[in-house]
Design a protein around this motif. Structure first.
Motif, short mmCIF file in Angstrom:
data_model
loop_
_atom_site.label_atom_id
_atom_site.label_comp_id
_atom_site.label_asym_id
_atom_site.label_seq_id
_atom_site.Cartn_x
_atom_site.Cartn_y
_atom_site.Cartn_z
N LEU A 10 -5.92 -6.85 3.88
CA LEU A 10 -5.56 -7.27 2.54
C LEU A 10 -6.31 -8.54 2.17
N VAL A 89 -3.19 1.09 3.29
CA VAL A 89 -1.98 0.29 3.17
C VAL A 89 -0.75 1.18 2.96
N SER A 117 -0.17 -3.79 5.50
CA SER A 117 -1.08 -3.07 6.36
C SER A 117 -0.45 -1.74 6.79
N LYS A 118 -1.28 -0.74 6.99
CA LYS A 118 -0.81 0.60 7.35
C LYS A 118 0.15 0.55 8.53
#
Length: 326
Positions: A10, A89, A117-118
């Motif tokens: 990000l 994401v 974040s994923k």
């Protein structure tokens, strides 16, 4: 001269892009505030948020949205959004948090989104969740879902070094909370009852000097719990949540979403870990944000944007002179 290394994921710029997403949804919903039509207000907010999301340079997966795929035509859980470029994401969103509040033109309706974040946001089913939350600056573990309301109130008062009668709890005004309300009042603390919008209620604990809210208690939606946890991660604070999976159907839905322990108490880090960005724009006037203002020659919005990595809070009052973009 050595250039600073860029951390993948990000970016700071993305936090400002998020403001545009919630601004668009808030303006769309605000045009229908006070009209008594919850579904119509929610739908226009969904449409506006989805359109703006798909302009963002992300590869996003909705993990908290308008419902499961068979329940929601857009912004459903699992939907892929974004322009397809940039970081992968997780997205938690509520295009109109407080639909009833908006329909009645009452305080604290928001357009809300969080990205992380994923794999960082809890993929919670649309069920109820027990919640407790306080703001930053207290010893870790000060309050606990398994403690009595009175014990939590006393612990908070001791930590603040104030008498119990100076503590105010925020609780949703629901019949299910009758016993909780009695217990809090018996402790000597005050209560602010809210009709809807428990994301705003949780966020209010982060600034009790301004909002007069010290603690959030009670049962609300699990999706809203994840959104609130994302906001708290950005500013500090403590939160616990526990899903209420009281039927076979709910437990089966939770299992399908990867939840193996139905009785688990989730910490704030369980609900929102990693680098988190959060944005909210006021639809109606509230404790934290003013609602959308429609003037003759401009539209004015108030938005808060927060990031967990930098602990930055940006308050954006925007005057949109190009009203056609909405």
């Amino acid at each position: 001269m050595n250039q600073p290394m860029q951390t993948p994921g990000l970016t700071r710029e993305l936090s400002l892009e998020l403001a545009r997403v919630t601004e668009r949804a808030a303006v769309a919903a605000a045009r229908l505030r006070g009209r008594g039509d919850e579904k119509a207000a929610d739908q226009v907010a969904v449409d506006a948020m989805r359109a703006e999301l798909n302009r963002l340079p992300i590869s996003g997966t909705v993990v908290i949205g308008e419902g499961e795929r068979d329940e929601a035509p857009m912004l459903y859980i699992g939907e892929q959004v974004g322009a397809g470029s940039g970081p992968a994401v997780d997205i938690a969103l509520d295009p109109l948090e407080g639909t009833t509040v908006c329909a009645k033109n009452q305080p604290n309706s928001l357009a809300v989104i969080a990205i992380a974040s994923k794999g960082s946001l809890l993929n919670a089913p649309d069920v109820y969740m027990e919640k407790i939350a306080i703001g930053p600056g207290y010893p870790e573990g000060l309050v606990d879902l398994d403690a009595s309301p009175a014990d939590n109130i006393y612990a908070l008062a001791n930590a603040k070094n104030v008498p119990v009668n100076e503590i105010t709890a925020c609780i949703l005004d629901r019949p299910r909370h009758a016993g909780l309300i009695d217990a809090v009042r018996e402790s000597g603390a005050a209560i602010r009852l809210i009709g809807d919008g428990d994301v705003a209620g949780v966020i209010d604990t982060t600034d009790p000097e301004d909002t007069s809210i010290d603690i959030y208690l009670g049962i609300g939606g699990a999706p809203e719990g994840v959104l609130a946890a994302a906001a708290l991660r950005c500013v500090g604070g403590q939160m616990q949540g526990r899903l209420i999976l009281d039927t076979d159907g709910k437990r089966e839905r939770a299992e399908r979403m990867g939840i193996s322990d139905p009785g688990k108490t989730y910490s704030i880090m369980d609900m929102a870990s990693g680098d988190v960005l959060f944005a909210a724009t006021g639809v109606t006037d509230g404790n934290m944000l003013a609602g959308v203002r429609f003037a003759r020659n401009f539209i004015q919005t108030e938005t808060i944007v927060m990031r967990s990595r930098s602990k930055t809070i940006r308050e954006i009052t925007a005057r949109h002179l190009d009203m056609e973009k909405f």
